[in-house]
Design an enzyme around this catalytic site. Sequence first.
Site, PDB file in Angstrom:
ATOM      1  N   LYS A   1       0.824  -1.207   0.000  1.00 13.34           N
ATOM      2  CA  LYS A   1       0.000   0.000   0.000  1.00 13.34           C
ATOM      3  C   LYS A   1       0.859   1.258   0.000  1.00 13.34           C
ATOM      4  CE  LYS A   1      -3.746   0.063   2.501  1.00 13.34           C
ATOM      5  NZ  LYS A   1      -4.695   0.132   3.642  1.00 13.34           N
TER       6      LYS A   1
ATOM      7  N   GLU B   1       9.937  -5.796   4.270  1.00 14.97           N
ATOM      8  CA  GLU B   1      10.174  -7.089   3.643  1.00 14.97           C
ATOM      9  C   GLU B   1       9.869  -7.047   2.151  1.00 14.97           C
ATOM     10  OE1 GLU B   1       8.554  -7.867   7.868  1.00 14.97           O
ATOM     11  OE2 GLU B   1       8.131  -6.521   6.192  1.00 14.97           O
TER      12      GLU B   1
ATOM     13  N   GLY C   1      -5.534  -5.139   5.403  1.00 14.83           N
ATOM     14  CA  GLY C   1      -4.702  -6.064   4.636  1.00 14.83           C
ATOM     15  C   GLY C   1      -5.267  -7.471   4.565  1.00 14.83           C
ATOM     16  N   ARG C   2      -5.751  -7.989   5.687  1.00 16.55           N
ATOM     17  CA  ARG C   2      -6.241  -9.373   5.698  1.00 16.55           C
ATOM     18  C   ARG C   2      -7.613  -9.510   5.058  1.00 16.55           C
ATOM     19  NH1 ARG C   2      -5.592  -6.959  10.370  1.00 16.55           N
ATOM     20  NH2 ARG C   2      -7.289  -6.653  11.860  1.00 16.55           N
TER      21      ARG C   2
ATOM     22  N   GLU D   1      -5.046 -12.084  13.972  1.00 17.20           N
ATOM     23  CA  GLU D   1      -4.681 -10.677  13.843  1.00 17.20           C
ATOM     24  C   GLU D   1      -5.892  -9.783  14.085  1.00 17.20           C
ATOM     25  OE1 GLU D   1      -1.348  -9.039  11.205  1.00 17.20           O
ATOM     26  OE2 GLU D   1      -3.143  -8.544  10.043  1.00 17.20           O
TER      27      GLU D   1
ATOM     28  N   HIS E   1      -2.923 -38.418  10.575  1.00 19.77           N
ATOM     29  CA  HIS E   1      -1.700 -39.170  10.873  1.00 19.77           C
ATOM     30  C   HIS E   1      -0.666 -38.286  11.551  1.00 19.77           C
ATOM     31  CE1 HIS E   1      -3.079 -42.661   8.529  1.00 19.77           C
ATOM     32  NE2 HIS E   1      -3.681 -41.744   7.783  1.00 19.77           N
TER      33      HIS E   1
ATOM     34  N   LYS F   1       8.389  -4.020  14.553  1.00 18.05           N
ATOM     35  CA  LYS F   1       8.910  -3.312  13.383  1.00 18.05           C
ATOM     36  C   LYS F   1       9.800  -2.146  13.809  1.00 18.05           C
ATOM     37  CE  LYS F   1       4.894  -4.249  10.409  1.00 18.05           C
ATOM     38  NZ  LYS F   1       3.795  -3.611   9.642  1.00 18.05           N
TER      39      LYS F   1
END
Length: 526
Positions: free
Chosen positions: A184, A190, A245-246, A331, A362, A483
Site C-alpha cells: 500500500k 520485507e 490487509g487481511r 490478527e 496421521h 517493526k
Amino acid sequence: MREWFADGSASQRVKQFSLEAAGLYLDYAKNRITPQTMALLMQLADEAGVPKRRDAMFAGDHINATEDRAVLHIALRAGPDASFKVDGKTVMPAIHDVLERMRVFSERVRSGDWTGATGKRITDVINIGIGGSDLGPRMVCRALSHLAGNGPRMHFVSNVDGTELAETLDRLDPEQTLVIVCSKTFTTLETMANACSARQWFLDRGVAKDQLASHFAAVSTNVEAVRAFGINPAHMFEFWDWIGGRFSLWSSVGLSIALAVGFDAFAELLAGGRAMDEHFTSAPLERNMPVVLGMIGIWYRNFFGMPTSCMAPYSTSLELFPAFLQQLEMESNGKSVQLDGRHVRAHTAPVVWGSAGTNGQHAYFQLIHQGSQIVPVDFVAPLRPPRVLPGHHAKLLANCFAQAEALMRGRTAEELRASGLSDEIRIAHMVFEGNRPSNTLLVEDVTPHTLGALIALYEHRTFVQGVVWNINSFDQWGVELGKILAKPIECELTGDANAAASGQEPAQDASTSALIARARAALGNA
C-alpha cells in the site's frame, strides 16, 4: 452428544442444527448445544449489538475507531449499482474502474499480448507482498489452480529471508517473468527488500533499466514511490485505506488471482463473497451462518475455556486455508483491550491451527481425539473433487465424515470388551471419551463462487466474535513494536553509523545485545 444421536429425535436435531447459504451447507449438530443454548447465544449476540454494528459497517461508519476508518472490504465485491459511501462520497465508481483495469491487464498477460522486454510471452508471475498482500491471494490461487488453463505459473514471495526469493528466481527466465509488487505504501520493509533484489536480478541478466517497466506492475497508493522504483504508474493498481490487509484479496491485491485463473473467475469469487454478504445482512440471527458459527465459537472459548480451534479442510486445494484463517482470526481478534480502552473481561481469539485432511489424521488428530484438552474442529469438504482419480474422493469424504463421527461418539470400555478384548490396560488406552465438538461445512465443488462465499463466511464470523468481545477487529497495533525495534537492530547488525545520528541509540536488553554480538561476528561486522 452420543445420547442425543441415539434417541428418536436425532433426525430432527440434524434438521434444526443445519443451514444452507450461498452454496455452502453447514451441519453443526455435533456440538455441545441444545435449542436453549442456541437461543441464549443468539440473545447474547443481539444484546452485544451484532446487528447494529453489522449495519454500521455496511453503512460506511468508521467502525475501525483506533484508526478512524471505515471498514468496507464488502464494497469491493458489491455490484455496480450498490450505494456504498465513505465520508459521504460514493466509492463504487473507483472500485469498478480499478476492476476494469485489472480485467484488461490480466487478459493482456494471459493472452500473450503483454510481453517482456524481448517480446517473449509471460510464463511466470511473482507476487511480492507480505501478510494480507500474500496470504489471501496465495491461498486463492492454490485453491483454484485447477482453473489456471494456459495462464502463467504463479509464485509468491513474502519472507525477507533471501532464500525464498533466490530459490524462486533460480527456476525462472527473466525474459518471461512479470513481478507484482504489492504494498500500500511502497515502503513495507520485507516487500521492498524483495522487490529491489528482484529488480537487480533482471538488471544482472540483461534487462535494461528502461525496459524494466515491461516486467513490473504495482498494487499501491504511492504513485511517486512506484515511479521512482521504475514502474510505470499506468501499471499501478490502486486500493484504499478503508481496506484492511487481511481483507484485501477482493481488491487490486487480487491481481495475481486474476492473472492466475482469469478475470471471469475472479469476478465469480467476488460474486460468492457478495452472496454471503447478502445472507449475513438479511437472515435472522438464528438462521444466519456467520452468526451461528461465531456464537458457537464464543460458546467454546468463553464458556468452556477452550484455548484453540482447528481448521481441517479435506481438500488439497484448500490446504492453505488454515494459514489464511490464522491471520484473519488471530490478527483481527487477538486483542486484550475493549473499544473503550478498558481491559477485556473474557478471553478473545483462540489459537487457530490445522492442515489438510487426511494428513492431519496421521499427525495431530491423536491429540484431538484423546488429548487432555478439547479442540473444536471445523471440517470443510467439497462433494466433488477439482481433479478426479477413480475411488479417491469417496475415501477422502469417508475419512472426513468418520473423524467427525468419532469425535462425537467416542468408544467405551464396554464396547471394547464386547468385541472380545479382555486386557484392561489395553482397553484403557483404546477408550475414546467422545463428546468432542465439530462443525462440517460442505460445498458442491471448489469453484470461485463457493470459495468466495467460504472466505466471506469466516470474515463475518470473525467480525461477529469481535463485536461480542467489544474489541476492534480491524487494527493490528500488536505488530508495530517489533517493526520499530527491528530498525536500530538492523543498523547495529550492518554497522550502519547512521543509527546514532538518526536518534536510534542502541537500547537493547542484555539478551538481545548478546544475540546481536553473535550475529555481527557471524556476519563479519564484529
